[in-house]
Design a protein around this motif. Structure first.
Motif, PDB file in Angstrom:
ATOM      1  N   THR A  64      -4.132  -1.040  12.481  1.00 28.24           N
ATOM      2  CA  THR A  64      -3.072  -0.616  13.272  1.00 28.24           C
ATOM      3  C   THR A  64      -2.194  -0.245  12.150  1.00 28.24           C
ATOM      4  O   THR A  64      -1.994   1.465  11.810  1.00 28.24           O
ATOM      5  CB  THR A  64      -2.229  -1.222  13.760  1.00 28.24           C
ATOM      6  N   VAL A  65      -2.162  -0.706  11.050  1.00 25.93           N
ATOM      7  CA  VAL A  65      -1.742  -0.742   9.727  1.00 25.93           C
ATOM      8  C   VAL A  65      -2.525   0.276   8.942  1.00 25.93           C
ATOM      9  O   VAL A  65      -1.650   1.718   8.236  1.00 25.93           O
ATOM     10  CB  VAL A  65      -1.557  -1.941   8.226  1.00 25.93           C
ATOM     11  N   GLN A 111       0.705  -1.500   0.399  1.00 23.50           N
ATOM     12  CA  GLN A 111       0.369  -0.176   0.120  1.00 23.50           C
ATOM     13  C   GLN A 111       1.120   1.188   0.023  1.00 23.50           C
ATOM     14  O   GLN A 111       0.682   2.413  -0.763  1.00 23.50           O
ATOM     15  CB  GLN A 111      -0.892  -0.518   1.397  1.00 23.50           C
ATOM     16  N   ARG A 112       1.482   1.512   1.305  1.00 27.27           N
ATOM     17  CA  ARG A 112       2.940   2.488   0.993  1.00 27.27           C
ATOM     18  C   ARG A 112       4.093   2.620  -0.157  1.00 27.27           C
ATOM     19  O   ARG A 112       3.564   3.912  -0.588  1.00 27.27           O
ATOM     20  CB  ARG A 112       4.109   2.129   2.453  1.00 27.27           C
ATOM     21  N   ASN A 139     -11.320  12.076  10.951  1.00 31.99           N
ATOM     22  CA  ASN A 139      -9.507  12.270  11.079  1.00 31.99           C
ATOM     23  C   ASN A 139      -9.053  12.835   9.386  1.00 31.99           C
ATOM     24  O   ASN A 139      -8.163  13.017   9.190  1.00 31.99           O
ATOM     25  CB  ASN A 139      -8.974  11.127  11.628  1.00 31.99           C
ATOM     26  N   MET A 140      -9.854  12.363   8.243  1.00 28.27           N
ATOM     27  CA  MET A 140      -9.212  12.764   7.284  1.00 28.27           C
ATOM     28  C   MET A 140      -9.371  14.061   6.294  1.00 28.27           C
ATOM     29  O   MET A 140      -8.867  14.811   5.642  1.00 28.27           O
ATOM     30  CB  MET A 140      -9.144  11.818   6.767  1.00 28.27           C
ATOM     31  N   VAL A 141     -11.335  14.457   6.515  1.00 25.09           N
ATOM     32  CA  VAL A 141     -11.210  15.347   5.351  1.00 25.09           C
ATOM     33  C   VAL A 141     -11.874  16.604   5.788  1.00 25.09           C
ATOM     34  O   VAL A 141     -11.986  17.415   6.699  1.00 25.09           O
ATOM     35  CB  VAL A 141     -12.683  14.382   4.497  1.00 25.09           C
ATOM     36  N   GLN A 176      -1.773   8.213   8.738  1.00 23.68           N
ATOM     37  CA  GLN A 176      -1.115   9.129   8.864  1.00 23.68           C
ATOM     38  C   GLN A 176      -0.146   9.880   7.649  1.00 23.68           C
ATOM     39  O   GLN A 176      -0.282  11.143   8.013  1.00 23.68           O
ATOM     40  CB  GLN A 176      -0.273   8.831  10.444  1.00 23.68           C
ATOM     41  N   LEU A 177      -0.036   8.470   7.510  1.00 19.65           N
ATOM     42  CA  LEU A 177       1.570   8.676   6.212  1.00 19.65           C
ATOM     43  C   LEU A 177       0.539   9.526   5.405  1.00 19.65           C
ATOM     44  O   LEU A 177       1.524  10.545   4.789  1.00 19.65           O
ATOM     45  CB  LEU A 177       1.748   7.422   5.294  1.00 19.65           C
ATOM     46  N   MET A 178      -0.557   8.933   4.677  1.00 22.09           N
ATOM     47  CA  MET A 178      -1.091   9.882   3.609  1.00 22.09           C
ATOM     48  C   MET A 178      -1.413  11.411   4.587  1.00 22.09           C
ATOM     49  O   MET A 178      -1.005  12.870   3.752  1.00 22.09           O
ATOM     50  CB  MET A 178      -2.823   9.391   2.915  1.00 22.09           C
ATOM     51  N   ARG A 179      -1.757  12.204   5.220  1.00 22.22           N
ATOM     52  CA  ARG A 179      -1.592  13.246   6.005  1.00 22.22           C
ATOM     53  C   ARG A 179      -0.747  14.173   5.712  1.00 22.22           C
ATOM     54  O   ARG A 179      -0.417  15.203   5.440  1.00 22.22           O
ATOM     55  CB  ARG A 179      -2.731  12.963   6.769  1.00 22.22           C
ATOM     56  N   ASP A 180       0.343  13.797   5.772  1.00 19.63           N
ATOM     57  CA  ASP A 180       1.534  13.710   5.629  1.00 19.63           C
ATOM     58  C   ASP A 180       2.150  14.229   4.594  1.00 19.63           C
ATOM     59  O   ASP A 180       2.980  15.261   4.311  1.00 19.63           O
ATOM     60  CB  ASP A 180       2.591  12.923   6.242  1.00 19.63           C
TER      61      ASP A 180
END
Ligand SMILES: Nc1ncnc2c1ncn2[C@@H]1O[C@H](COP(=O)(O)OP(=O)(O)OP(=O)(O)O)[C@@H](O)[C@H]1O
Ligand SMILES: [Mg+2]
Length: 350
Positions: free
Chosen positions: A198-199, A171-172, A230-232, A205-209
């Motif tokens: 967890t993943v 996915q990463r 959390n995201m949008v 978090q990675l996508m937000r960063d």
């Protein structure tokens, strides 16, 4: 807004109708929304409401038996605006945009990666198509992107095949591939659904960063309201191929207007409960939109439906409060309704 004060993407009355043996399935039926540069729009709704078909229509990767109509005005940061709905689905113009200015990540990375080539070669191929023809520079960039998405030992990983990576790593890698060409719009269709919790949190978090570093806009598709919160920035709630509520994320949670949204929010597990269930815990299930009867699409499942009105006329998406649009007769005058049968030329069998 970009230099000319245009939104990045303006979708107007988008339809994707599928011709099946059973009839015409209106998977997407008149959807409109806009995304500003750098903005994150969430598209939510239960399984089968038309989220993925919307995405497929936007990217012009709809199935052959789908008819796409409406406007998909894309204003790239460099270059002239283009109506993606008017492009040839397999033509050069859309191919130059897909994977370049507009990138996509899916629920299942194996649909993005070919099992036959190393992830490095696949990322390099995209970079060479859209950014630089130099193989050496493209490989260097691929390694940097793999490192950027948190893949350890990227010099070695770059030469591995997709099956050699764990689900979270794949996915990463898919995110690395999507972002390697610095898209101005990233379309993410349930990118974390297949991952364990967890993943999933790490990838979110990675996508937000990455969003705050790269500044791209995101169209984020999910059935998970926890992710939405959390995201949008803004949310469009979809039901049976239509947007039924459209507002900023805070208003949606503080003041949900549509009975469908209210039901969705009630079905979210309370904090402290371990299991995160899918949205389908609302009474009834999403019908298949073939030969849909006139009236509000949610009528059959709505606890607040007004007989004689909601089952005969089609509510329009109107601004009920500042910046808060909803399509429901609880918030609009009967005069604003559209007679669906008239609208469609009276083709309804149901
Ligand atoms: N290839 C296809 N052939 C026939 N019907 C399809 C096809 N793809 C989608 N549909 C139908 O179109 C409608 C919308 O499907 P879509 O995949 O967009 O839903 P979704 O909101 O993405 O759901 P999910 O949350 O399960 O991914 C559904 O009724 C679905 O059955
Ligand atoms: Mg889907």
């Amino acid at each position: 807004m970009n230099a000319d004060n245009h939104p990045l993407l303006e979708v107007e009355n988008l339809k994707a109708h599928l011709t099946l043996d059973e009839g015409v399935l209106k998977a997407v039926d008149g959807v409109s929304f806009t995304i500003a540069p750098g903005q994150i729009l969430g598209l939510v709704g239960e399984s089968g409401c038309g989220k993925s078909m919307t995405v497929q229509a936007l990217m012009r990767i709809e199935p052959k038996f789908a008819r796409v109509e409406g406007k998909i005005l894309f204003h790239p940061p460099r270059g002239l605006p283009v109506d993606l709905a008017a492009l040839e689905p397999h033509g050069q113009e859309i191919r130059a945009i897909r994977g370049g200015d507009i990138a996509m990540i899916f629920q299942e990375p194996m649909t993005s990666f070919s099992p036959l080539h190393t992830i490095g070669n696949q990322i390099v191929e995209g970079i060479r198509l859209h950014r630089t023809s130099s193989r050496r520079a493209a490989r260097q960039l691929a390694i940097e992107m793999l490192a950027r998405v948190g893949i350890s030992n990227p010099q070695q990983r770059v030469d591995e095949y997709p099956h050699q990576l764990s689900g979270g790593m794949r996915q990463r890698a898919m995110i690395a591939m999507a972002l390697a060409c610095e898209p101005s719009l990233l379309i993410a269709d349930e990118p974390t659904t297949a991952l364990d919790v967890t993943v999933q949190a790490q990838v979110l978090q990675l996508m937000r960063d990455l969003q705050s570093d790269f500044g791209m806009a995101i169209l984020y598709i999910t059935h998970d309201l926890g992710v939405v919160a959390n995201m949008v920035d803004e949310v469009a709630v979809m039901y049976l191929g239509k947007i039924v509520e459209y507002t900023d994320v805070n208003s949606l949670f503080a003041n949900p207007l549509h009975p469908y949204t209210q039901a969705l929010l009630k079905s979210v597990p309370k904090v402290g409960k371990k299991q995160r269930t899918r949205l389908a815990s609302i009474e009834g299930s999403v019908p298949v939109p073939i030969n849909r009867p006139p009236g509000c699409a949610f009528y059959a499942r709505c606890t607040k439906a007004i007989d004689g009105l909601c089952n005969t006329r089609d509510p329009q998406l109107v601004e009920a409060e500042a910046g808060h649009r909803v399509s429901c007769f609880l918030y609009q005058e009967e005069g604003e309704a559209v007679d669906e049968a008239e609208n469609q030329g009276g083709h309804y069998a149901g």
